[in-house]
Design a protein around this motif. Sequence first.
Motif, PDB file in Angstrom:
ATOM      1  N   ARG A  81     -39.411  77.678 -84.037  1.00 58.21           N
ATOM      2  CA  ARG A  81     -40.204  78.805 -84.543  1.00 58.21           C
ATOM      3  C   ARG A  81     -41.481  78.975 -83.720  1.00 58.21           C
ATOM      4  O   ARG A  81     -41.938  80.080 -83.479  1.00 58.21           O
ATOM      5  CB  ARG A  81     -40.560  78.517 -86.000  1.00 58.21           C
ATOM      6  CG  ARG A  81     -40.924  79.720 -86.812  1.00 58.21           C
ATOM      7  CD  ARG A  81     -41.235  79.299 -88.232  1.00 58.21           C
ATOM      8  NE  ARG A  81     -40.047  79.076 -89.039  1.00 58.21           N
ATOM      9  CZ  ARG A  81     -39.839  78.013 -89.820  1.00 58.21           C
ATOM     10  NH1 ARG A  81     -40.736  77.045 -89.880  1.00 58.21           N
ATOM     11  NH2 ARG A  81     -38.748  77.893 -90.524  1.00 58.21           N
TER      12      ARG A  81
ATOM     13  N   THR B 251     -36.665  72.988 -86.675  1.00 59.30           N
ATOM     14  CA  THR B 251     -36.752  74.431 -86.938  1.00 59.30           C
ATOM     15  C   THR B 251     -38.176  74.917 -86.654  1.00 59.30           C
ATOM     16  O   THR B 251     -38.381  75.969 -86.053  1.00 59.30           O
ATOM     17  CB  THR B 251     -36.377  74.730 -88.402  1.00 59.30           C
ATOM     18  OG1 THR B 251     -35.153  74.090 -88.707  1.00 59.30           O
ATOM     19  CG2 THR B 251     -36.220  76.222 -88.631  1.00 59.30           C
TER      20      THR B 251
ATOM     21  N   MET C 179     -29.785  74.564 -83.267  1.00 63.60           N
ATOM     22  CA  MET C 179     -28.551  73.784 -83.234  1.00 63.60           C
ATOM     23  C   MET C 179     -28.483  72.889 -82.012  1.00 63.60           C
ATOM     24  O   MET C 179     -28.080  71.738 -82.094  1.00 63.60           O
ATOM     25  CB  MET C 179     -27.331  74.718 -83.275  1.00 63.60           C
ATOM     26  CG  MET C 179     -27.184  75.489 -84.563  1.00 63.60           C
ATOM     27  SD  MET C 179     -27.220  74.475 -86.052  1.00 63.60           S
ATOM     28  CE  MET C 179     -25.558  73.848 -86.104  1.00 63.60           C
TER      29      MET C 179
ATOM     30  N   GLU D 195     -34.102  77.290 -93.946  1.00 62.29           N
ATOM     31  CA  GLU D 195     -35.224  77.382 -93.003  1.00 62.29           C
ATOM     32  C   GLU D 195     -35.175  78.761 -92.356  1.00 62.29           C
ATOM     33  O   GLU D 195     -34.296  79.051 -91.543  1.00 62.29           O
ATOM     34  CB  GLU D 195     -35.125  76.298 -91.923  1.00 62.29           C
ATOM     35  CG  GLU D 195     -35.262  74.878 -92.432  1.00 62.29           C
ATOM     36  CD  GLU D 195     -36.709  74.516 -92.803  1.00 62.29           C
ATOM     37  OE1 GLU D 195     -37.629  75.268 -92.421  1.00 62.29           O
ATOM     38  OE2 GLU D 195     -36.895  73.492 -93.477  1.00 62.29           O
ATOM     39  N   GLU D 196     -36.110  79.594 -92.725  1.00 62.09           N
ATOM     40  CA  GLU D 196     -36.107  80.966 -92.223  1.00 62.09           C
ATOM     41  C   GLU D 196     -36.667  81.046 -90.801  1.00 62.09           C
ATOM     42  O   GLU D 196     -37.623  80.350 -90.456  1.00 62.09           O
ATOM     43  CB  GLU D 196     -36.958  81.843 -93.147  1.00 62.09           C
ATOM     44  CG  GLU D 196     -36.788  83.315 -92.851  1.00 62.09           C
ATOM     45  CD  GLU D 196     -37.531  84.198 -93.854  1.00 62.09           C
ATOM     46  OE1 GLU D 196     -38.284  83.650 -94.678  1.00 62.09           O
ATOM     47  OE2 GLU D 196     -37.344  85.410 -93.794  1.00 62.09           O
ATOM     48  N   LEU D 197     -36.043  81.883 -89.989  1.00 63.67           N
ATOM     49  CA  LEU D 197     -36.503  82.117 -88.615  1.00 63.67           C
ATOM     50  C   LEU D 197     -36.614  83.616 -88.392  1.00 63.67           C
ATOM     51  O   LEU D 197     -36.077  84.404 -89.173  1.00 63.67           O
ATOM     52  CB  LEU D 197     -35.508  81.510 -87.620  1.00 63.67           C
ATOM     53  CG  LEU D 197     -35.388  79.981 -87.667  1.00 63.67           C
ATOM     54  CD1 LEU D 197     -34.088  79.510 -87.031  1.00 63.67           C
ATOM     55  CD2 LEU D 197     -36.576  79.333 -86.972  1.00 63.67           C
ATOM     56  N   ASP D 198     -37.270  84.016 -87.307  1.00 57.84           N
ATOM     57  CA  ASP D 198     -37.446  85.449 -87.035  1.00 57.84           C
ATOM     58  C   ASP D 198     -36.110  86.167 -86.904  1.00 57.84           C
ATOM     59  O   ASP D 198     -35.970  87.315 -87.302  1.00 57.84           O
ATOM     60  CB  ASP D 198     -38.214  85.650 -85.720  1.00 57.84           C
ATOM     61  CG  ASP D 198     -39.667  85.246 -85.865  1.00 57.84           C
ATOM     62  OD1 ASP D 198     -40.089  85.010 -87.010  1.00 57.84           O
ATOM     63  OD2 ASP D 198     -40.369  85.160 -84.838  1.00 57.84           O
ATOM     64  N   ASP D 199     -35.128  85.500 -86.300  1.00 60.21           N
ATOM     65  CA  ASP D 199     -33.860  86.164 -86.005  1.00 60.21           C
ATOM     66  C   ASP D 199     -32.666  85.477 -86.670  1.00 60.21           C
ATOM     67  O   ASP D 199     -31.575  85.454 -86.134  1.00 60.21           O
ATOM     68  CB  ASP D 199     -33.643  86.240 -84.484  1.00 60.21           C
ATOM     69  CG  ASP D 199     -33.823  84.873 -83.813  1.00 60.21           C
ATOM     70  OD1 ASP D 199     -34.126  83.903 -84.528  1.00 60.21           O
ATOM     71  OD2 ASP D 199     -33.649  84.792 -82.590  1.00 60.21           O
ATOM     72  N   GLY D 200     -32.882  84.908 -87.821  1.00 58.53           N
ATOM     73  CA  GLY D 200     -31.798  84.256 -88.547  1.00 58.53           C
ATOM     74  C   GLY D 200     -32.326  83.136 -89.418  1.00 58.53           C
ATOM     75  O   GLY D 200     -33.451  83.203 -89.906  1.00 58.53           O
ATOM     76  N   CYS D 201     -31.503  82.134 -89.594  1.00 54.62           N
ATOM     77  CA  CYS D 201     -31.965  80.991 -90.377  1.00 54.62           C
ATOM     78  C   CYS D 201     -31.105  79.774 -90.080  1.00 54.62           C
ATOM     79  O   CYS D 201     -30.062  79.874 -89.417  1.00 54.62           O
ATOM     80  CB  CYS D 201     -31.946  81.300 -91.869  1.00 54.62           C
ATOM     81  SG  CYS D 201     -30.289  81.310 -92.583  1.00 54.62           S
ATOM     82  N   VAL D 202     -31.566  78.647 -90.565  1.00 56.99           N
ATOM     83  CA  VAL D 202     -30.792  77.414 -90.488  1.00 56.99           C
ATOM     84  C   VAL D 202     -30.618  76.905 -91.910  1.00 56.99           C
ATOM     85  O   VAL D 202     -31.568  76.904 -92.699  1.00 56.99           O
ATOM     86  CB  VAL D 202     -31.526  76.364 -89.612  1.00 56.99           C
ATOM     87  CG1 VAL D 202     -30.896  74.991 -89.786  1.00 56.99           C
ATOM     88  CG2 VAL D 202     -31.474  76.772 -88.143  1.00 56.99           C
TER      89      VAL D 202
ATOM     90  N   MET E 113     -33.298  81.796 -82.106  1.00 55.05           N
ATOM     91  CA  MET E 113     -33.871  80.579 -82.693  1.00 55.05           C
ATOM     92  C   MET E 113     -32.830  79.721 -83.417  1.00 55.05           C
ATOM     93  O   MET E 113     -32.838  78.497 -83.282  1.00 55.05           O
ATOM     94  CB  MET E 113     -35.012  80.940 -83.634  1.00 55.05           C
ATOM     95  CG  MET E 113     -36.255  81.375 -82.908  1.00 55.05           C
ATOM     96  SD  MET E 113     -37.590  81.648 -84.073  1.00 55.05           S
ATOM     97  CE  MET E 113     -38.775  82.420 -83.004  1.00 55.05           C
ATOM     98  N   PRO E 114     -31.900  80.351 -84.203  1.00 54.88           N
ATOM     99  CA  PRO E 114     -30.886  79.500 -84.837  1.00 54.88           C
ATOM    100  C   PRO E 114     -30.049  78.727 -83.825  1.00 54.88           C
ATOM    101  O   PRO E 114     -29.759  77.546 -84.021  1.00 54.88           O
ATOM    102  CB  PRO E 114     -30.019  80.509 -85.613  1.00 54.88           C
ATOM    103  CG  PRO E 114     -30.931  81.654 -85.895  1.00 54.88           C
ATOM    104  CD  PRO E 114     -31.821  81.747 -84.696  1.00 54.88           C
TER     105      PRO E 114
ATOM    106  N   HIS F 233     -26.063  74.425 -90.479  1.00 53.51           N
ATOM    107  CA  HIS F 233     -25.396  75.678 -90.123  1.00 53.51           C
ATOM    108  C   HIS F 233     -26.446  76.651 -89.604  1.00 53.51           C
ATOM    109  O   HIS F 233     -27.520  76.780 -90.203  1.00 53.51           O
ATOM    110  CB  HIS F 233     -24.698  76.284 -91.344  1.00 53.51           C
ATOM    111  CG  HIS F 233     -23.790  75.312 -92.045  1.00 53.51           C
ATOM    112  ND1 HIS F 233     -22.452  75.191 -91.745  1.00 53.51           N
ATOM    113  CD2 HIS F 233     -24.050  74.397 -93.012  1.00 53.51           C
ATOM    114  CE1 HIS F 233     -21.919  74.244 -92.500  1.00 53.51           C
ATOM    115  NE2 HIS F 233     -22.860  73.749 -93.289  1.00 53.51           N
ATOM    116  N   SER F 234     -26.135  77.330 -88.506  1.00 51.36           N
ATOM    117  CA  SER F 234     -27.077  78.345 -88.005  1.00 51.36           C
ATOM    118  C   SER F 234     -26.508  79.723 -88.321  1.00 51.36           C
ATOM    119  O   SER F 234     -25.310  79.966 -88.140  1.00 51.36           O
ATOM    120  CB  SER F 234     -27.291  78.180 -86.504  1.00 51.36           C
ATOM    121  OG  SER F 234     -26.125  78.495 -85.800  1.00 51.36           O
ATOM    122  N   LEU F 235     -27.353  80.606 -88.810  1.00 48.34           N
ATOM    123  CA  LEU F 235     -26.931  81.967 -89.189  1.00 48.34           C
ATOM    124  C   LEU F 235     -27.743  82.977 -88.395  1.00 48.34           C
ATOM    125  O   LEU F 235     -28.971  82.826 -88.275  1.00 48.34           O
ATOM    126  CB  LEU F 235     -27.183  82.207 -90.682  1.00 48.34           C
ATOM    127  CG  LEU F 235     -26.109  81.760 -91.705  1.00 48.34           C
ATOM    128  CD1 LEU F 235     -25.745  80.290 -91.575  1.00 48.34           C
ATOM    129  CD2 LEU F 235     -26.603  82.054 -93.113  1.00 48.34           C
TER     130      LEU F 235
END
Lengths: 277, 82
Positions: A255, A251, A230, B9-16, A225-226, B26-28
Amino acid sequence: MYELRHRLQSHSFTIQTGYEELAELSSQLYPNSRYEGNGSADMVYTLKQRDNGIAGRVYEIYENGVRKYERESKSRLFSRLEWVITCNTLSCLPEFLQLHAGAVVKDGKAVLVPAEHGHGKTTLITNLIHNGYKCLADDIVLLNTDTLSLYSFPRCFMVKGDGIRMLEEINVQGHRHGYYCEHRDILYLNPAAVNGSLIEKAEPYAIIDLEYNPNSKSELKHLSMPQTCMFLMKRSINLKDYKRKGVAALTGLARRSKCYSFRINNIKDAVKLLSQI
Amino acid sequence: MVKEGIDFEELDDGCVLYDTQTDKVHSLNATAAFIWSCCDGKHSVGEIASIVVECFKSEGETALRDVSGIVKTFSDKGLIGA
């Protein structure tokens, strides 16, 4: 005078010309946003032609009465007109976050394909709508940042050069649903003419990062998803106007969706693989 | 310590992360997002590495090196301050 009135979401525009052939070609650009009626438009495009002595015939585009562009052929005239209308219309639709993306819908599920020009969006989407998918857009998708619903930007697909050859190779008969401009160098393909497949609004289901690579095998892989966020941001046309609200919306879109990286080396495999989503 | 003005911004497999001051995004991935959430000014790099070892079943030395690298990257990108 021929007058073609259009409404794209909240923006209205009219194309007018005194020449029947130019009117006929103009009618191919945005056939699905036409309406009959009166009233003033936000923008009026006037097309004129004149003979310019030794230089031959030239074609002109006026915006609200002001002469803006001059081209030497009808193909170049309509390429420019389509581009100008698209840019002007998008600048008048700030209520949407705009994505450079194609999108198709099947069983109410929208598959969004953000990609730049030349990455095969139109070819893929043309094939998908000949295989049971409905079309939301081939090049521009509008996102409502509050509801995350996707909206169509209903212009004709404009296929050029190699794109036309590819469609002919896979037996998509352009002349049945489309309209060739001048020397068969531009094909306007109306998705609504293919099994009435154009739809106006859909809810997101999947996002595809498309890459055409003839040297590697076709494959569909999960994308994080990240990473999806991007590349969605890179494909956004007006994210700079939305800033944090836009980032939050994109985002949210990721999601809510299944996210894939999709490498294709031929169009038949692509249609087959996408049907697995 | 996480810098002010960073949207998470929280995501299931990381965050932004969106830096509202520089307009940069930035994507993490999941690990980096976890480390980010530990950068609260209360945990040292060593403590964060210990938590990573426990949660992600990493080797202690590797985790310490990775956490140090990620925290330095956060710092270089102006996402955390002293």
